[in-house]
Design a protein around this motif. Sequence first.
Motif, short mmCIF file in Angstrom:
data_model
loop_
_atom_site.label_atom_id
_atom_site.label_comp_id
_atom_site.label_asym_id
_atom_site.label_seq_id
_atom_site.Cartn_x
_atom_site.Cartn_y
_atom_site.Cartn_z
N HIS A 759 0.85 -1.20 0.00
CA HIS A 759 0.00 0.00 0.00
C HIS A 759 0.88 1.24 0.00
CE1 HIS A 759 -3.50 2.47 0.75
NE2 HIS A 759 -2.92 3.02 1.80
N ALA A 760 0.65 2.11 -0.97
CA ALA A 760 1.46 3.33 -1.10
C ALA A 760 0.58 4.55 -0.86
CB ALA A 760 2.08 3.40 -2.48
N VAL A 761 1.15 5.51 -0.14
CA VAL A 761 0.49 6.78 0.13
C VAL A 761 1.41 7.90 -0.31
CG1 VAL A 761 -0.47 8.30 1.89
CG2 VAL A 761 -0.76 5.83 2.10
N VAL A 762 0.90 8.81 -1.14
CA VAL A 762 1.67 9.96 -1.61
C VAL A 762 1.12 11.21 -0.95
CG1 VAL A 762 2.36 11.31 -3.63
CG2 VAL A 762 2.12 8.82 -3.81
N ALA A 763 2.00 12.00 -0.36
CA ALA A 763 1.59 13.21 0.33
C ALA A 763 2.41 14.39 -0.17
CB ALA A 763 1.75 13.05 1.84
N SER A 764 1.78 15.56 -0.11
CA SER A 764 2.45 16.81 -0.47
C SER A 764 1.97 17.88 0.49
CB SER A 764 2.14 17.21 -1.91
OG SER A 764 2.76 18.44 -2.24
#
Length: 861
Positions: A759-764
Amino acid sequence: MARFKQILSDGWTFRQTDDDSADAWLPVPKVPSQVHMDLLANQKIPDPFLDLNELAVRWIEEKGWVYKVKFSEPTRLKNEKAVATDLVFEGLDTFATVFLNGAEILKSDNMFCSHRVNISTRLKSENELEIHFDSAMLRGRELVEKHSHEHTFYVRQTEVSRVPVRKAQYNWGWDWGPILMTAGPWKPIYLEQYVTRIDDVWLECEVGEDLKSCSGRLFAKVAGDQADTINLSLSLHGNIVFEKLCSIGSEGLVETDFTVPTPDLWYPLGYGEQTRYELKATLGTYDQVLKLVGFRRTELVQEVDNFGKSFFFRINGIDVFSGGSCWIPANSFLSQIPPERYRNWIKLMAEGHQNMIRIWGGGAYEDDALVDACDEFGVMVWHDFAFACASYPTYRSYLDSVEEEARQQVRRLRTHPSVVIWAGNNEDYQVQERYKLEYDYSDKDPQSWLKSTFPARYTYEYLLPKIVKEEDPFKIYHPSSPWGDGKHTADPTVGDIHQWNIWHGAMNRYQETFELSGRFVSEFGMEAYPHLETTRKMITDPQQQHPGSIMMDFRNKAIDHERRMVTYVAENFQIKYDLPSYTHLTQIVQAETMHFAYQTWRREWGKPGARKCGGVLVWQLNDCWPTMSWAVVDYYLVKKPAYYAIARVMKPLAVGISRAFHDWTSGHANPTLIAKDTKFDLWLASSRVQPEVVEITVRFISIRTGQDILPAKQLHGVTAEPNSTTEVLKEYEVQLEGGNLAGPNRPFDLKSYDPFVIHAVVASGGQVIATDSSWPQPLKYLDFSDRGVTFRAASASQIVVSAARPVKGFVFEEGEAVKLSDNGFDVVPGEKKVVDVTGTGLDKLRFTYIGAPEGSIPVTF
């Protein structure tokens, strides 16, 4: 003195042509209309959209129909000199003979053509207008017989009588729609009185390569007398940027050069603003016409590269990945679609990050309201001409009708900035291939094409491109869909392809999309049931509301639909065959197909100079009646989980994870290989025009326990390259211990195997902007029991979903009134899925997920 219009919408009656009894005439609620709607309004037929009623109304297709209305002579301009009175028919469906006061004034054999008849000398104080409609089915059969000595009428999808008839071809039925042969005044009819009028106003222009100027010519066409000049102008936000008083030529044609310096441009969704200027033509006090127009520089980039020859659109100098849908007519009865419904459809596309719609050639040239909405929301339009899945004739009268049709439609749509490409037809070159019709790509003589067994090449490669060039010279034209420089239509190295080896053809697994790409995938799809509310509306007998019933089988028009659907379900899931459970399984199969396909092919967008795949358009966005089909949104605009799957993958910045594909059923395939292969890829797909630095967290979560089996992998300061795919991890190997892997000389131990989700989570800026999960395949091998799903109401219209263990395919039961911000999603432990809900109370929601103990479960807090 101004132009005056009197719409003839009320007071009509109709009857069957061969019924001259005293009570044969029946009232028509309103025109535009079509005969099925009028018969239904008079309770002469059952609703064709319910149960088996399509069969009960088939008799209509072989009957003729007469419509009539009485009207008084308009008096508004009666005392004006040189007043002309026209009777305008925007569309007659299809073989129509028109009588005014007993005298024939018009014959029409083309549903797509409008007609204007001057009746100034025929008008009386009281008038009767009568329209006789012949059966298009019978007339089509007659035309096939009449021209069979000069042409062989090959056809895919229902009967051959559709081929010589210029009518929406889906009326003969398709593999997603019923056979409902319409007839009647399907578009508005009105009287128009004028001294002089503006027939049309348009422009031909090109934006410079540097995007700093737009120049070209403005045109107007004037009819009538008593005007020598016309004022043409362009304005933006009320400010005039160009204006000129022009002389009217002897033929009523007006033209003038214009230039707009530093224009505000029209961009596709996600790439910039959808700026539109107001183009105005003013003919003194007589008439005024306004159109909203947009300036944009459009190119179809077809360049030789390492993969063959590219196929993608470049708008205003920006390469644009075209992610969207194919469109069929939104109703079997086109006269019944209101403008706001068209806008709702396109708004729905834009909300799902879809930036292109392909209007399929077996339907109609789409309504102004739909294209206006595309202009507004930035949805690019690929429009097929109205030919589909047949070998069409080229006898003289047919070609003349086609030319008039094409010119009218190109003129109508040429000022819309969203319309970026015309294609000659849908899949007619596949018919050429299937029946081995003569086709020599090296032969460039159009006259010789007319003498071949595939004469429609003349239409697609000579006549239609000629018309487009003459009427809209800066528009892109493509001979067919699919098409690739005369190569086989399935060639993945050139042009666009229709990828039907998923569902049709070889029936590849949806996990094999990486083997099925092309330079532009303009069709592919997977069937699914609609939500339960729709099924229960279209099939009214509860005893028939189950998979495999006679009514359920009748609704699904796809060839071999049940054996194909059940194959995809059985290959991937443990089958439950009650209606709620099976509905859910088919929906998740469709959603997973969309996830794999859009994600895989968007990844192949690559970088400038290496655009392996330029676009993906699912077959199909919508339905023309309530049914189960390839649509990702059903007839009632209720979204299936597949719609949301596309929306997630098509975000301006999305993350993707993939594991290697391992066959699990063919011959001596080893179904344990996926457990032994612990490598994965991770990438970012961005349509943003600027780079963005993001943080990525990758978790490895046990499906059995919900615990992280390894510490999360943190990737800091990752730059997502603009308008590109950024490969972040390639064949990255998860280092596992214990019994997860089988040793080289010992059997696979299922008891100690602990499958996991990546599971991948991308945050900015501390905000989550994208997630993705990769599951071991096939999902049917996994234990989804006891997921520990819980709910919390964050507000009266917001529900929070959590789970103790990973959840696959969580679906809220959606209906026509219920609107959700997301659906059909996965839930992983440690994260809270927040969903906005309108149209129902949170306590009224029902849900299910893969492995749920029941098919449809009420939410409890």
